[in-house]
Design a protein around this motif. Structure first.
Motif, mmCIF file in Angstrom:
data_model
loop_
_atom_site.group_PDB
_atom_site.id
_atom_site.type_symbol
_atom_site.label_atom_id
_atom_site.label_comp_id
_atom_site.label_asym_id
_atom_site.label_seq_id
_atom_site.Cartn_x
_atom_site.Cartn_y
_atom_site.Cartn_z
ATOM 1 N N THR A 158 74.617 15.417 39.803
ATOM 2 C CA THR A 158 73.305 14.776 39.908
ATOM 3 C C THR A 158 72.509 14.990 38.632
ATOM 4 N N ARG A 159 72.560 16.200 38.134
ATOM 5 C CA ARG A 159 71.841 16.491 36.888
ATOM 6 C C ARG A 159 72.368 15.646 35.741
ATOM 7 N N LEU A 160 73.675 15.546 35.618
ATOM 8 C CA LEU A 160 74.255 14.744 34.534
ATOM 9 C C LEU A 160 73.894 13.270 34.679
ATOM 10 N N ARG A 161 73.934 12.781 35.905
ATOM 11 C CA ARG A 161 73.590 11.379 36.130
ATOM 12 C C ARG A 161 72.126 11.130 35.773
ATOM 13 N N LEU A 162 71.227 12.001 36.199
ATOM 14 C CA LEU A 162 69.801 11.858 35.875
ATOM 15 C C LEU A 162 69.574 11.973 34.366
ATOM 16 N N LEU A 163 70.237 12.907 33.756
ATOM 17 C CA LEU A 163 70.107 13.080 32.305
ATOM 18 C C LEU A 163 70.597 11.835 31.575
ATOM 19 N N GLY A 164 71.706 11.272 32.017
ATOM 20 C CA GLY A 164 72.237 10.045 31.410
ATOM 21 C C GLY A 164 71.299 8.873 31.586
ATOM 22 N N GLU A 165 70.706 8.759 32.785
ATOM 23 C CA GLU A 165 69.766 7.664 33.031
ATOM 24 C C GLU A 165 68.517 7.811 32.165
ATOM 25 N N GLN A 166 68.009 9.018 32.065
ATOM 26 C CA GLN A 166 66.817 9.253 31.247
ATOM 27 C C GLN A 166 67.108 8.954 29.768
ATOM 28 N N THR A 167 68.265 9.408 29.333
ATOM 29 C CA THR A 167 68.650 9.166 27.936
ATOM 30 C C THR A 167 68.815 7.672 27.683
ATOM 31 N N ALA A 168 69.461 6.988 28.604
ATOM 32 C CA ALA A 168 69.656 5.545 28.462
ATOM 33 C C ALA A 168 68.310 4.830 28.443
#
Length: 157
Positions: free
Chosen positions: A14-24
């Protein structure tokens, strides 16, 4: 109202997915901003360049005319000053020529006039006489031959 169950905030996925979305989202926003800035800056720069070029073209001919006319005015003022100086010299000469003593002196110097009762002498420079004697046979030839020889001599010098 029913609450949706929240995903586990602490799971790694979940953290990686959220981090990826924020970065994107950040990357997408920064790209949009850059493109907006570029397009605005390019449009403004193009308009500014167009205005500057228009001003240069509009002012080039009048400035060229202005500079050339200023140079022409300066030349005409210089010619006017020379003409004034020449007029002044001629007025002075005219005033001097009204004096009889000055006219007599000019006649004596330039025309070799003498007053009645005076004896006039002409002194010949010996070196000038030598130069004239360089062609001893000039007296034996016809006059037109001497003239043509003088023209030929002048051409050689």
């Amino acid at each position: 109202m029913a609450r949706r169950p929240e995903p586990d905030r602490f799971s790694t996925a979940t953290r990686l997915r959220l981090l990826g979305e924020q970065t994107a989202a950040r990357v997408y926003r920064s790209q949009n901003r850059r493109q907006d800035r570029r397009s605005r800056l390019t449009g403004r720069a193009a308009f500014l360049a167009l205005v500057v070029c228009s001003l240069v073209v509009a002012l080039a001919y009048p400035m060229r005319q202005y500079v050339s006319q200023r140079a022409e005015i300066a030349e005409q003022e210089r010619l006017m000053d020379e003409a004034r100086a020449q007029v002044e010299r001629l007025r002075d000469e005219k005033a001097r020529l009204r004096d009889d003593a000055y006219v007599r002196r000019l006649a004596r110097e330039h025309l070799h006039y003498v007053l009645p009762g005076e004896t006039g002498y002409t002194v010949i420079d010996p070196e000038a006489a030598e130069e004239r004697r360089e062609d001893p046979g000039a007296g034996d030839r016809p006059w037109y031959s001497n003239v043509w020889n003088g023209v030929d001599d002048a051409d050689r010098e």
